[in-house]
Motif scaffolding. Sequence first.
Motif, mmCIF file in Angstrom:
data_model
loop_
_atom_site.group_PDB
_atom_site.id
_atom_site.type_symbol
_atom_site.label_atom_id
_atom_site.label_comp_id
_atom_site.label_asym_id
_atom_site.label_seq_id
_atom_site.Cartn_x
_atom_site.Cartn_y
_atom_site.Cartn_z
ATOM 1 N N LYS A 60 22.570 118.767 34.918
ATOM 2 C CA LYS A 60 22.344 120.163 35.302
ATOM 3 C C LYS A 60 23.071 120.495 36.609
ATOM 4 O O LYS A 60 23.657 121.556 36.747
ATOM 5 C CB LYS A 60 20.838 120.421 35.431
ATOM 6 N N PHE A 61 23.029 119.560 37.562
ATOM 7 C CA PHE A 61 23.625 119.821 38.867
ATOM 8 C C PHE A 61 24.732 118.842 39.233
ATOM 9 O O PHE A 61 25.235 118.873 40.351
ATOM 10 C CB PHE A 61 22.541 119.788 39.956
ATOM 11 N N GLU A 62 25.110 117.951 38.315
ATOM 12 C CA GLU A 62 26.159 116.971 38.589
ATOM 13 C C GLU A 62 27.269 117.076 37.552
ATOM 14 O O GLU A 62 27.033 117.441 36.419
ATOM 15 C CB GLU A 62 25.624 115.531 38.533
ATOM 16 N N ASN A 63 28.450 116.717 37.996
ATOM 17 C CA ASN A 63 29.599 116.631 37.109
ATOM 18 C C ASN A 63 30.263 115.301 37.421
ATOM 19 O O ASN A 63 30.774 115.110 38.520
ATOM 20 C CB ASN A 63 30.548 117.804 37.348
ATOM 21 N N CYS A 64 30.219 114.359 36.487
ATOM 22 C CA CYS A 64 30.681 112.998 36.745
ATOM 23 C C CYS A 64 31.872 112.636 35.870
ATOM 24 O O CYS A 64 31.864 112.910 34.669
ATOM 25 C CB CYS A 64 29.551 112.010 36.492
ATOM 26 N N LYS A 65 32.854 112.017 36.469
ATOM 27 C CA LYS A 65 34.031 111.538 35.743
ATOM 28 C C LYS A 65 33.834 110.053 35.464
ATOM 29 O O LYS A 65 33.498 109.286 36.367
ATOM 30 C CB LYS A 65 35.294 111.760 36.558
ATOM 31 N N ILE A 66 34.026 109.657 34.219
ATOM 32 C CA ILE A 66 33.884 108.252 33.852
ATOM 33 C C ILE A 66 35.080 107.472 34.407
ATOM 34 O O ILE A 66 36.222 107.766 34.095
ATOM 35 C CB ILE A 66 33.780 108.077 32.328
ATOM 36 N N SER B 230 28.248 116.474 43.415
ATOM 37 C CA SER B 230 27.057 117.316 43.292
ATOM 38 C C SER B 230 27.110 118.528 44.210
ATOM 39 O O SER B 230 26.092 119.056 44.590
ATOM 40 C CB SER B 230 25.804 116.496 43.597
ATOM 41 N N GLY B 231 28.268 118.957 44.585
ATOM 42 C CA GLY B 231 28.387 120.134 45.439
ATOM 43 C C GLY B 231 28.652 119.780 46.887
ATOM 44 O O GLY B 231 29.509 120.365 47.520
ATOM 45 N N ILE B 232 27.898 118.810 47.436
ATOM 46 C CA ILE B 232 28.112 118.467 48.840
ATOM 47 C C ILE B 232 28.573 117.034 49.047
ATOM 48 O O ILE B 232 29.007 116.677 50.128
ATOM 49 C CB ILE B 232 26.828 118.705 49.683
#
Length: 137
Positions: free
Chosen positions: A75-81, A99-101
């Motif tokens: 919901k609040f994270e975008n992760c690259k494998i 995570s934005g910061i």
Amino acid sequence: MKPDGKLRALVVAGMILVLPDPAHAFDLAGAWATSAGQCGKVFARKGRANQVTFTNFSGIYGGGFIAEADRLRGKFENCKIKSRKDDGKDLNIIVSCASGIMVSNVQFFLKVVDDDTITREFPGVEGMQISYHRCKL
């Protein structure tokens, strides 16, 4: 065929029969929720591309994540494998998350229960695990 040719063919055929099947990579792609019955409350399709996204109050219903070819999204994270080790039943994934910061590396240990169920394990924390179910949206 000469007698030694028949023997060679039998040996090769026997070797093929005893060789283990190669491990097949598990298809993690899709939307995963902590409860299969809550999929419609955690995820929705939006926009022209009908893309899967999180609902406004997804965390209330247990949350989950969206797996894509080279990404895991929360919901609040975008992760690259960054790396993935997969033997078909166990997945070890290292991701770099923003995570934005801040940016951090996270390791996921996943066990495949079946095609639509996985369990995340937390090594070093006895008995702690979270099950996820693939959502059919």
